[in-house]
Enzyme design. Structure first.
Site, PDB file in Angstrom:
ATOM      1  N   GLU A 245      15.476   4.428 -63.453  1.00  0.00           N
ATOM      2  CA  GLU A 245      16.437   5.397 -64.552  1.00  0.00           C
ATOM      3  C   GLU A 245      17.868   4.737 -64.583  1.00  0.00           C
ATOM      4  OE1 GLU A 245      15.365   7.808 -66.396  1.00  0.00           O
ATOM      5  OE2 GLU A 245      13.597   8.714 -65.548  1.00  0.00           O
ATOM      6  N   ARG A 249      19.259   3.440 -68.122  1.00  0.00           N
ATOM      7  CA  ARG A 249      20.245   4.299 -68.854  1.00  0.00           C
ATOM      8  C   ARG A 249      21.797   3.528 -68.686  1.00  0.00           C
ATOM      9  NH1 ARG A 249      18.809  10.796 -68.191  1.00  0.00           N
ATOM     10  NH2 ARG A 249      16.425  10.297 -67.710  1.00  0.00           N
ATOM     11  N   ASP A 378       3.439   4.592 -69.474  1.00  0.00           N
ATOM     12  CA  ASP A 378       3.899   4.415 -70.904  1.00  0.00           C
ATOM     13  C   ASP A 378       4.695   3.221 -71.145  1.00  0.00           C
ATOM     14  OD1 ASP A 378       6.152   5.452 -69.541  1.00  0.00           O
ATOM     15  OD2 ASP A 378       6.444   6.988 -71.010  1.00  0.00           O
ATOM     16  N   GLU A 512      10.196  11.001 -78.294  1.00  0.00           N
ATOM     17  CA  GLU A 512       9.163   9.914 -78.553  1.00  0.00           C
ATOM     18  C   GLU A 512       8.597  10.198 -80.078  1.00  0.00           C
ATOM     19  OE1 GLU A 512       9.812   9.838 -74.323  1.00  0.00           O
ATOM     20  OE2 GLU A 512       9.243  11.650 -75.601  1.00  0.00           O
TER      21      GLU A 512
END
Length: 619
Positions: A245, A249, A378, A512
């Site tokens: 993360e 980010r 993913d 998404e």
């Protein structure tokens, strides 16, 4: 003042040296030595001064004018300051074009001399000094007007884009008013939201929003964000953060801000944070830990992960950012870390060609055989095709890994429902779970991105598959009362693209589906993708907008949604950015020149110039 003291004192000492005793001469020599040391030491140890350097006949350094994406700062050039500045501008221009190409965002910056550069040239000719801070400020104000060059011709589309921009301003202003400096906003409680993903690291919404603010032309808001980063963004925190993360980010957001603006602040911050994350790779295999304490460097994995495993979507989604960290720092260790991950994965046997979601960083063996294109898996697949594209289509290993994985996915996971909807199921030890997550809806855009380079004339097939997946994800939105999609939807027990379990019915402002709409619009210009995007905007306004921001909802099938009271940072970084781009012209962050990380932070395609290629070939 130092210059005056040196020359005056030297003359005084010389005029008295003839008529003094030996002891006095000795003392005077000591004093003279001290003064000389002070004068010359000032040149090397005091802050840089153009006047001092010129007085002692040292070459003056050219002003560093940062053009977006250069990543390199040339050394001093010979000749007059005017010619040095011109040479520097030219070298940065050539370096930018050779390395990253003429991107839609930076092209105008490379065609013209910035206001700050012109001031430097004029000042050099007249012999006047220019305040460096003022020049940097004027350069930062001179940014290409992205809106003017990417504004759609169609009036309705233009108004849709303006609506998205207004939503961004609304989300940002409420974050600023009620949660400034915290990670995220709680729009109902009107205070900050602390997430366990970031340990003691603060400012996730600020860093995540930098490029969105810049792209939308929100200059004052961008200035506020930059000022916070400069004065408050601190990585020396005693807390565990998610390596994944924080990379996508914070590192991604800082790198993107650097490439869009050329501001060295963002580059240095990204490198500093990248260094803090490196101890996570100190495992027997080189597969990184999921969590790292930024102060101590101690890492570990999530307690719930299979057998203490690392997660495929986490350690497999560091490649783009770490490759660019090596680009901007000149240090190959960042790239080496993620290439080691590749080596480990390529050595492993894949069940039916599939990549399970769990891998032990200690033994290098797969954990539980669960395969998903949604959560846990993913973005690993996304980063394979994007590594190929970001390398200017030179990373053949990434290309091979992507298409082989895609073939296995299509063979084992892609299915069609009774009503004709195409979906990607999950695989649990050989048994299919006929569920598709919202996270997996990015795959429509991914398939479209990779279609052109598909082997054996499969391009048309992959574009058709991309369109089918996009239709299915749109149906998951259309079949809810709010016209927003659930976290996961099923295709069994009579269900068809709907959630059947309460813990799958929530929507947390995820991007998404609109991400895929944006990519499909750009590759096909089929108007339905813009129509579907506008439907999503209207649904967000109706069901997620509250008095002080935007909130997720707990049940998309309820006409009276119960809000979760969190304005996710990725809503500003991804959802609103992709919607804005959907209603913009294709020149805005064109895929020819930019690749988005999984948090929608644009990173430039890395182009190797001819000289580098020759050197590589000679070796």
């Amino acid at each position: 003042m130092i210059r005056k003291l040196c020359s005056g004192s030297g003359l005084g000492l010389g005029s008295r040296s003839g008529g003094v005793r030996l002891s006095q001469r000795f003392l005077l020599l000591i004093l003279l030595s001290a003064l000389i040391t002070v004068c010359f030491g000032a040149i090397f140890f005091l802050p840089d001064s153009v006047r001092l350097r010129r007085f002692f006949l040292l070459p003056t350094e050219p002003q560093r004018t940062d053009i977006a994406g250069s990543g390199l700062v040339p050394g001093p050039a010979a000749g007059s300051p005017h010619r040095q500045t011109e040479a520097h501008i030219g070298s940065v221009r050539r370096g930018q074009e050779d390395r990253f190409g003429k991107s839609s965002v930076t092209e105008q910056m490379l065609q013209e001399v910035t206001e700050g550069e012109q001031r430097l040239i004029s000042a050099s000719e007249s012999g006047t000094e220019v305040n460096r801070a003022e020049v940097e400020a004027s350069n930062s104000r001179y940014q290409p007007p992205l809106e003017a060059r990417t504004e759609p011709v169609d009036q309705d589309v233009r108004s849709h884009r303006e609506k998205v921009k207004e939503m961004m301003k609304f989300a940002w202003n409420n974050y600023k008013q009620y949660a400034w400096g915290t990670n995220e906003l709680k729009p109902l409680s009107k205070n900050g939201h602390a997430s366990g993903l970031f340990g003691g690291l603060l400012g996730a919404t600020i860093v995540d929003s930098l490029d969105t603010l810049f792209i939308m032309g929100l200059q004052e808001e961008f200035r506020e964000a930059k000022e916070w980063v400069e004065n408050n963004l601190d990585f020396n925190v005693n807390g565990e953060v998610s390596v994944f993360e924080v990379t996508i980010r914070f590192v991604g957001g800082l790198l993107s801000a650097y490439y869009l603006t050329g501001d060295e602040l963002f580059k240095m911050k990204s490198i500093e944070l990248g260094e803090k994350l490196l101890p996570a790779f100190n495992t027997p295999t080189g597969i990184p830990w999921a969590l790292i304490n930024l102060r101590s460097g101690v890492g570990r994995n999530w307690g719930w992960a299979s057998g203490g495993s690392s997660i495929l979507a986490e350690f497999g989604t560091l490649h783009l950012e770490f490759m660019h960290l090596s680009e901007v720092s000149g240090n190959p260790k960042f790239a080496e870390k993620v290439m080691t991950i590749r080596k480990v994965l390529n050595r492993l046997e894949k069940p039916h060609g599939l990549y399970p979601n769990y891998l032990s960083p200690v033994t290098g063996h797969w954990g539980q055989h669960h395969v998903s294109i949604g959560g846990l898996g993913d973005s690993f697949y996304e980063y394979l095709i994007k590594a190929w594209l970001m390398s200017d289509k030179t990373d053949e290993e990434a290309k091979t890994m992507y298409y082989e994985a895609l073939q296995a996915i299509e063979t084992n996971l892609v299915r069609r429902s009774a009503s004709g909807l195409t979906y990607i199921a999950e695989w649990r030890g050989g048994i299919l779970d006929h569920k598709m997550g919202h996270l997996a809806c990015f795959s429509g855009g991914m398939l479209a991105m990779g279609a052109d380079d598909a082997p054996t004339d499969q391009s048309k097939h992959y574009m058709e598959l991309a369109a089918e997946i996009t239709i299915t994800c749109h149906e998951s939105y259309r079949r809810s009362a709010t016209k927003l999609g659930p976290e996961a939807f099923r295709f069994d027990g009579g269900a068809d693209a709907v959630a059947t379990r309460m813990n799958d019915k929530y929507y947390i402002l995820r991007p998404e589906v609109v991400e895929t709409y944006m990519h499909m619009w750009r590759f096909t210009h089929d108007p339905r993708y813009r129509e579907w995007g506008w439907e999503a905007v209207q649904a967000l306004e109706q069901h997620c907008r509250v008095d002080a921001g935007f909130s997720g909802i707990r049940d998309v099938y309820s006409t009276l949604p119960h809000h979760d009271d969190v304005q996710q940072s990725f809503f500003l970084a991804e959802t609103l950015k992709y919607l804005y781009m959907l209603f913009s012209e294709d020149e805005l962050l064109s895929p020819e020149h930019w690749v988005f990380n999984t948090e929608a932070h644009p990173l430039p395609v890395i182009r190797r110039n001819t000289q580098e290629q020759v050197i590589t070939n000679d070796q």
